[in-house]
Design a protein around this motif. Structure first.
Motif, PDB file in Angstrom:
ATOM      1  N   VAL A   7      -7.052  -1.499  -5.003  1.00  0.00           N
ATOM      2  CA  VAL A   7      -8.274  -0.442  -4.368  1.00  0.00           C
ATOM      3  C   VAL A   7      -8.798  -1.052  -3.162  1.00  0.00           C
ATOM      4  CG1 VAL A   7     -10.856   0.302  -4.908  1.00  0.00           C
ATOM      5  CG2 VAL A   7      -9.176   0.011  -6.928  1.00  0.00           C
ATOM      6  N   GLU A   8      -8.809  -2.167  -2.909  1.00  0.00           N
ATOM      7  CA  GLU A   8      -9.336  -2.606  -1.620  1.00  0.00           C
ATOM      8  C   GLU A   8      -8.444  -2.383  -0.353  1.00  0.00           C
ATOM      9  OE1 GLU A   8      -9.948  -7.059  -1.991  1.00  0.00           O
ATOM     10  OE2 GLU A   8     -11.884  -6.673  -2.991  1.00  0.00           O
ATOM     11  N   TYR A   9      -7.453  -2.473  -0.952  1.00  0.00           N
ATOM     12  CA  TYR A   9      -6.232  -2.309   0.157  1.00  0.00           C
ATOM     13  C   TYR A   9      -5.378  -0.664   0.173  1.00  0.00           C
ATOM     14  CZ  TYR A   9      -5.972  -7.290   1.097  1.00  0.00           C
ATOM     15  OH  TYR A   9      -6.553  -8.419   1.537  1.00  0.00           O
ATOM     16  N   GLU A  10      -6.277   0.301  -0.114  1.00  0.00           N
ATOM     17  CA  GLU A  10      -5.971   1.419   0.045  1.00  0.00           C
ATOM     18  C   GLU A  10      -5.712   2.009   1.322  1.00  0.00           C
ATOM     19  OE1 GLU A  10      -5.244   4.322  -2.094  1.00  0.00           O
ATOM     20  OE2 GLU A  10      -5.464   3.236  -3.822  1.00  0.00           O
ATOM     21  N   GLU A  31     -11.033  -6.522   8.753  1.00  0.00           N
ATOM     22  CA  GLU A  31     -12.251  -7.306   8.433  1.00  0.00           C
ATOM     23  C   GLU A  31     -11.898  -8.725   7.873  1.00  0.00           C
ATOM     24  OE1 GLU A  31     -13.734  -5.123   5.036  1.00  0.00           O
ATOM     25  OE2 GLU A  31     -14.078  -3.198   6.206  1.00  0.00           O
ATOM     26  N   GLU A  32     -11.040  -8.918   7.086  1.00  0.00           N
ATOM     27  CA  GLU A  32     -10.613 -10.428   6.612  1.00  0.00           C
ATOM     28  C   GLU A  32      -9.986 -11.185   7.888  1.00  0.00           C
ATOM     29  OE1 GLU A  32      -8.985  -8.928   2.171  1.00  0.00           O
ATOM     30  OE2 GLU A  32      -7.598  -9.534   3.965  1.00  0.00           O
ATOM     31  N   LYS A  69      -7.786  -1.396   7.737  1.00  0.00           N
ATOM     32  CA  LYS A  69      -9.100  -1.428   7.917  1.00  0.00           C
ATOM     33  C   LYS A  69      -9.652  -2.778   7.163  1.00  0.00           C
ATOM     34  CE  LYS A  69     -13.278   1.228   6.950  1.00  0.00           C
ATOM     35  NZ  LYS A  69     -13.733   2.380   6.242  1.00  0.00           N
ATOM     36  N   LYS A  70      -9.111  -2.979   5.809  1.00  0.00           N
ATOM     37  CA  LYS A  70      -9.566  -4.319   5.319  1.00  0.00           C
ATOM     38  C   LYS A  70      -8.957  -5.430   5.841  1.00  0.00           C
ATOM     39  CE  LYS A  70     -10.919  -6.585   1.503  1.00  0.00           C
ATOM     40  NZ  LYS A  70     -12.401  -7.018   1.365  1.00  0.00           N
ATOM     41  N   GLN A  86      -8.291  -4.609  -8.390  1.00  0.00           N
ATOM     42  CA  GLN A  86      -9.200  -4.923  -7.277  1.00  0.00           C
ATOM     43  C   GLN A  86      -8.637  -4.980  -6.063  1.00  0.00           C
ATOM     44  OE1 GLN A  86     -12.385  -4.478  -7.555  1.00  0.00           O
ATOM     45  NE2 GLN A  86     -12.786  -4.598  -5.267  1.00  0.00           N
ATOM     46  N   MET A  87      -7.586  -5.581  -5.980  1.00  0.00           N
ATOM     47  CA  MET A  87      -6.773  -5.733  -4.838  1.00  0.00           C
ATOM     48  C   MET A  87      -6.137  -4.520  -4.254  1.00  0.00           C
ATOM     49  SD  MET A  87      -3.425  -8.030  -3.714  1.00  0.00           S
ATOM     50  CE  MET A  87      -2.238  -7.249  -4.641  1.00  0.00           C
ATOM     51  N   ARG A 131      -8.237  -8.770 -11.192  1.00  0.00           N
ATOM     52  CA  ARG A 131      -7.973  -9.160  -9.693  1.00  0.00           C
ATOM     53  C   ARG A 131      -7.000  -8.222  -9.042  1.00  0.00           C
ATOM     54  NH1 ARG A 131      -6.800 -14.725  -7.793  1.00  0.00           N
ATOM     55  NH2 ARG A 131      -7.479 -13.610  -5.670  1.00  0.00           N
ATOM     56  N   SER A 148       1.034  -1.377  -0.052  1.00  0.00           N
ATOM     57  CA  SER A 148       0.059  -0.119  -0.049  1.00  0.00           C
ATOM     58  C   SER A 148       0.851   1.107   0.085  1.00  0.00           C
ATOM     59  CB  SER A 148      -0.886   0.131   1.097  1.00  0.00           C
ATOM     60  OG  SER A 148      -0.111   0.106   2.317  1.00  0.00           O
TER      61      SER A 148
END
Length: 1123
Positions: free
Chosen positions: A177-180, A188-189, A184-185, A174-175, A171, A142
């Motif tokens: 973007v998710e781990y900006e 959740e995981e 926080k991400k 997407q990864m 993919r 990140s």
């Protein structure tokens, strides 16, 4: 089913893979942040629009609709594809790693695995390591600023080249973007894994607090001390949690802080979790993710929790812990380092004295190393990111050298006595561990087949060990046992396992002990690396260098400075096959740091050594004979009972007064320098050589190199040559100073193992050349320049006279005071000192320069001969006709100029002869068995010998200082002269006529009032006695080059000279010829010095009675005084 999951194998492989991916991500981040390493496409102006568009639209980039924004990529698509492929593949590695991690974590949760660091240590450690590694990869990813541009550019180029996007691009986009906002991400995981992670972390609640104690408690418990319980000194150091004792504090803190960030729900529900978390938060401000990539733990935790409902108390806890860490952690870690310095020193001294204790007390070594490494790492990461506090000195340690030094000493001790450790633990495994394990297995009420096979194989393998294997130096490899024990931990830690490990803690304790003992036998070096490698210093070069310079300023730390360059040898262990580029960069940085440190240590040591030498040289200079005049004068005053000196006059101290002191407490400057030298030299005792990335480094070679450079500079400086004033030190003074330096330098050998003789020989050999190895001036150049420009230039102008009687040059009486006394630089003592200093090579260089001046004069002489060639040819043919000779002589011009130039040649050759004689004496003293055969070889040469052989032998003899009938250096110089296409016959004619020119010009010398022969000096006051040397040697050289008979031409010269001088004798009444007798003596000198002429030849053409009368006349005018 549990066996088929292969949890142990997957954990091992994924941890190794994860380390590589993490290092790769960190390297990409550093590359993108460094303007020098950044991909050129990212800074290309033509790509600027495309990069902005990609960053704006990522990941949904319209490759077809907005082609005008991507023109830069379209034009260079192949270059873009080639440049970004490795980056794209590295990001794909992250996706692949992420998929496997989550698959394994889900499997572990499904199996409801049990984790306890004190029981299934390896299984728990691998599990927690995997979670932290994965989190670090995502956080580092990140932080890569250009990741979207790199991936977007690759995919654009791929689309333009292949007509379609890369299958993995959606993919990957997407990864990103998710781990900006990665944490926080990640929280959740990791929600589903909270139970397993929390259980694993809570197993540290006994281990971590026990390790995280202040130095006062360590001191009161006498931690790491073998002397605290002498009776138990031979007892084996063991406990139920062996591996936990040297487990890194940094690793545990990383587990706790990052683990509770990911699974934070237990912080609100479990008091034990909260206490453990707060304790870790209080120990510092930063955690290392990898290399120099850090996590500001309080800021990151606060930023995460502040947005979560119901976490206000946790945010308050974070702020309180941060304040506590700022106020107390620096001082606490400073005290720990202070304690560890003393503890490691004591431990090393005891083990060095009794290396047999390394067997039972090996655990103490690894604990000491691990504790020390933790403190080094803590200081490094906090020094680089120091907070604004009132006590910054807590984050500076000018005694770090001592801690690193003792760590290296302990490592060295373990490596040196590895066979002692092996011997002890092989016996321990075979005669104790195998039996205890067997008993434990027998007492188990249930043991499934798979587990039974593994446990039985452990017992049989250990029982088969023998001490003879150690004595026969057999290779041990227990990796299979340790991997099987990890497998067994995995099998027995799942829910409803047939053999639940939590119920068989005795088995776990025994196996954990066995694992440590096997590592002592086959991989002690790996364990040393694990507990003491400080490669992190290589990623903080600024902090590392700062530590070194702070330590080097403290005199008590100088003995430990070698620990810094040796620490660079650790850096080669931190690379990873997934990132070879980092290894290359690390190699350069390591070598640069290592060389910098060694250069500084060598510089300090050489400065102290040479300061001591300078002091000794000054003391030695006070004992020189020239300083005794005052003492003699004072003694005469006392003898004659003259009045005592006045009170205002300060009495000069005698040499040796500096050694007299009433109190030994009084420390002189020399004492301080010797103390400093002792401290610095002690650091060289750490090791004689070490390896940094396949480069063998020898510290003493740096010292020798520095000494060589400095000593060369000092020797030239001691010559005191001033080109403007033409001042220079006397060779004898320089030699005395150099001998004092050499004698003092030899004292260095008593401190460290360096070859001072080799050093001095190298330096002095360089001083015999025109330039030293660095291209600097040498004393050979300095003295050659001075003797040519000062002494011989003044001798050419008759301001200085060659004095054969005293074998030196002396000043003539003039109105002006001379700038120097010639005899002080040209007597036998001085020239012998010069020969000692510059040796045969230096004198050869001096000779070459002298020959250049001689050939310059010969060129001018040939010009004069050409101008008067016709007259000289007639004079040669009519020398026995006085009337014609008188008429021809009136037509002859430049006679005085010819004699002047010949005299200059004679002066130069006389000086060279004196220098050669002194060289012969010096060589005879140093190597008589070499000089004797050379002299015999020279004497063996006869006139019938081939001229090439003759010149070869004469060249050898001349190099050793022996005089030769034909000077080989002069022959070479004349043969190399530019002839302007002159034929051989014409050269020969010029040589013959030159002798005629000199012979017919001799009578003019009688007109010069300075042509008076001085009996005291054994020569003439205008140096014309040097004509004898010039005529003989020049004639011999010229006719040797032309392959003519030397004797025949010298006879002709003698006949011509005698004739012209006899004609001079007929002018009895001319008062101008008052020095006629002095000039007559020249003929005798020429014959006397010539190996080709004899007295019989002289008497055949010049009456001996004239010579006898001339000597009587000259000696009559000399006043003899008897004191």
């Amino acid at each position: 089913m549990d066996y088929q999951q292969k949890l142990a194998e997957k954990l091992t492989i994924l941890n190794e893979r994860g380390s590589g991916v993490l290092i790769r991500m960190n390297y990409i981040k550093k590359t993108c942040a460094d303007p020098k390493l950044r991909l050129s496409l990212l800074t290309d102006k033509s790509m600027e629009t495309a990069i902005k568009y990609i960053n704006k639209k990522f990941p949904n980039i319209d490759f077809r609709g907005n082609i005008q924004n991507l023109n830069g990529i379209q034009r260079q698509k192949s270059e873009v594809l080639a440049a970004t492929t490795s980056y794209y593949d590295s990001f794909l590695d992250v996706i692949e790693f992420r998929d496997h991690v989550y698959e394994l974590l889900n499997t572990i949760d499904a199996c409801q695995c049990f984790f306890d660091i004190e029981i299934n240590f390896d299984f728990t450690k691998n599990y927690l390591d995997l979670i932290i590694t994965y989190t670090s990869v995502i956080i580092t990813l990140s932080r890569i600023d250009d990741k979207k541009a790199l991936v977007g550019m690759f995919n654009c180029a791929h689309e333009m080249t292949n007509g379609s996007s890369d299958p993995s691009y959606p993919r990957l986009g997407q990864m990103f973007v998710e781990y900006e906002h990665p944490l926080k991400k990640l929280t959740e995981e990791f929600g589903p894994h909270t139970k397993s992670v929390t259980a694993a972390l809570l197993s540290l609640r006994m281990v971590y607090p026990r390790r995280n104690l202040p130095a006062e408690q360590w001191r009161s418990a006498q931690l790491l001390s073998l002397l605290s319980a002498p009776a138990a000194m031979l007892d084996p150091a063991c406990c139920d949690t062996m591996a936990c004792e040297y487990l890194s504090m940094e690793v545990m803190e990383r587990w706790i802080i990052i683990g509770f960030l990911l699974c934070h729900s237990s912080l609100n529900t479990n008091q034990a979790s909260q206490e453990l978390w707060k304790m870790a938060l209080r120990s510092g401000l930063f955690l290392i993710l990898t290399r120099d990539e850090v996590l500001n733990i309080h800021k990151v935790s606060e930023d995460l929790f502040i947005n979560i409902k119901g976490y206000n108390k946790r945010v308050a806890d974070i702020k309180e812990c941060r304040e506590h860490a700022i106020l107390n952690s620096g001082a606490m870690h400073r005290e720990r380092r202070q304690f560890l310095r003393g503890a490691l020193k004591e431990l090393y001294k005891v083990l060095e004295d009794e290396p047999g204790l390394l067997g039972p007390k090996a655990l103490f070594v690894f604990m000491a190393l691990s504790f020390s490494r933790d403190e080094v790492l803590w200081l490094v990461r906090h020094s680089e990111n120091m907070p604004k506090i009132k006590t910054p000195e807590d984050y500076v340690d000018n005694q770090m050298a001592e801690l690193l030094f003792h760590m290296e000493k302990l490592r060295g001790l373990m490596s040196k006595y590895n066979y002692v450790v092996q011997r002890y633990h092989v016996q321990y495994l075979a005669q104790f561990d195998a039996m205890v394990l067997n008993d434990t297995i027998q007492n188990m009420y249930v043991c499934p087949e798979e587990e039974s096979v593994l446990l039985t194989s452990f017992v049989s393998t250990l029982s088969a060990l023998s001490i003879k294997q150690v004595e026969n130096k057999e290779e041990f490899d227990f990796r299979a046992i340790r991997l099987d024990w990890l497998r067994l931990q995995a099998y027995t830690s799942v829910n409803k396992a047939p053999l639940p490990l939590r119920e068989y803690t005795d088995l776990a304790k025994v196996m954990n002990l066995i694992q440590f003992h096997t590592r002592m036998v086959d991989s002690a070096e790996d364990l040393l690396q694990e507990t003491s490698e400080v490669s992190i210093l290589g990623f903080y070069p600024r902090v590392f260098e700062k530590m070194f310079f702070q330590s080097s300023e403290d005199i008590n730390m100088k003995r430990y400075l070698m620990a810094f360059p040796i620490a660079c040898s650790h850096f080669s262990q931190c690379g990873h096959p997934l990132c070879p580029e980092e290894t290359e960069a690390m190699e350069k940085r390591s070598l640069r740091l290592c060389v910098t440190f060694l250069e500084q240590i060598a510089k300090q040591t050489s400065s102290i050594v040479l300061d001591i030498c300078a002091e000794q040289s000054n003391l030695n200079e006070q004992l020189q004979p020239r300083h005794c005049a005052e003492a003699i004068s004072a003694a005469r005053h006392r003898k004659q009972k003259k009045p005592v000196q006045k009170k205002g006059e300060v009495q000069k101290e005698k040499p040796g007064a500096e050694s007299m002191r009433k109190d030994r407490i009084v420390v002189t400057n020399v004492d301080k320098m010797h103390l400093m030298l002792t401290e610095l030299c002690s650091s060289y005792s750490l090791c004689s050589d070490f390896v940094v990335f396949d480069h063998i480094v020898v510290p003493t070679e740096f010292l020798i190199s520095h000494l060589e450079t400095r000593l060369s500079e000092i020797i030239v400086r001691m010559a005191n040559y001033n080109q403007t004033t033409q001042e220079i030190a006397r060779p004898s003074d320089l030699l005395a100073a150099l001998r004092a330096y050499t004698a003092s330098l030899h004292c260095l050998s008593s401190y460290i193992n360096v070859d001072i003789t080799r050093l001095v020989k190298n330096v002095l050999l360089q001083q015999t050349q025109p330039l030293d190895s660095r291209g600097g001036q040498t004393i050979t150049t300095v003295f050659t320049t001075w003797y040519l420009e000062s002494l011989l230039r003044q001798a050419s102008n008759s301001l200085i006279v060659h004095c054969p009687t005293m074998h030196c040059f002396i000043n003539t009486a003039t109105d002006n005071e001379p700038s120097f006394r010639a005899e002080e630089f040209s007597d036998i003592t001085e020239l012998q000192s010069l020969a000692e200093l510059i040796g045969p090579y230096g004198l050869k260089f001096l000779s070459e320069n002298l020959m250049w001046h001689i050939t310059s004069q010969v060129s001018e002489l040939k010009k004069l001969v050409r101008e008067n060639m016709d007259v000289l040819v007639q004079m040669r043919n009519n020398f026995d006709k006085p009337e014609e000779m008188a008429n021809l002589k009136k037509r002859l011009t430049g006679g005085e100029n010819v004699l002047k130039r010949m005299t200059i040649i004679g002066v130069i050759l006389s000086f060279r002869s004196m220098a050669q004689d002194c060289l012969k004496e010096v060589l005879n003293k140093h190597c008589p068995y070499l000089i004797g055969p050379i002299e015999c070889l020279r004497d063996f040469i006869s006139p019938e010998t081939d001229i090439k052989v003759t010149l070869s032998v004469f060249e050898l003899a001349s190099a050793a200082g022996f005089p030769c009938d034909i000077d080989p250096a002069l022959v070479t110089a004349i043969s190399n002269m530019q002839t302007d296409n002159t034929s051989v016959d014409e050269e020969y004619k010029l040589s013959c006529l030159l002798l005629v020119y000199v012979a017919v010009s001799l009578p003019t010398l009688a007109l010069d009032p300075n042509s008076f022969y001085s009996r005291e000096h054994g020569g003439h006051n205008n140096n014309i006695h040097c004509l004898a040397t010039a005529i003989n040697q020049l004639a011999a050289a010229m006719f040797t080059v032309q392959n003519k008979n030397i004797e025949q031409h010298l006879k002709e010269f003698l006949l011509l000279a005698s004739s012209t001088l006899l004609q001079l004798g007929q002018n009895v009444e001319r008062m101008e010829s008052k020095n006629r007798e002095s000039v007559y003596l020249l003929l005798h000198l020429i014959v006397e010095e010539s190996p080709f002429l004899s007295q019989d030849m002289l008497e055949s053409c010049f009456p001996y009675v004239l010579l006898r009368n001339a000597y009587r006349e000259v000696y009559r005018s000399f006043i003899v005084t008897l004191g």
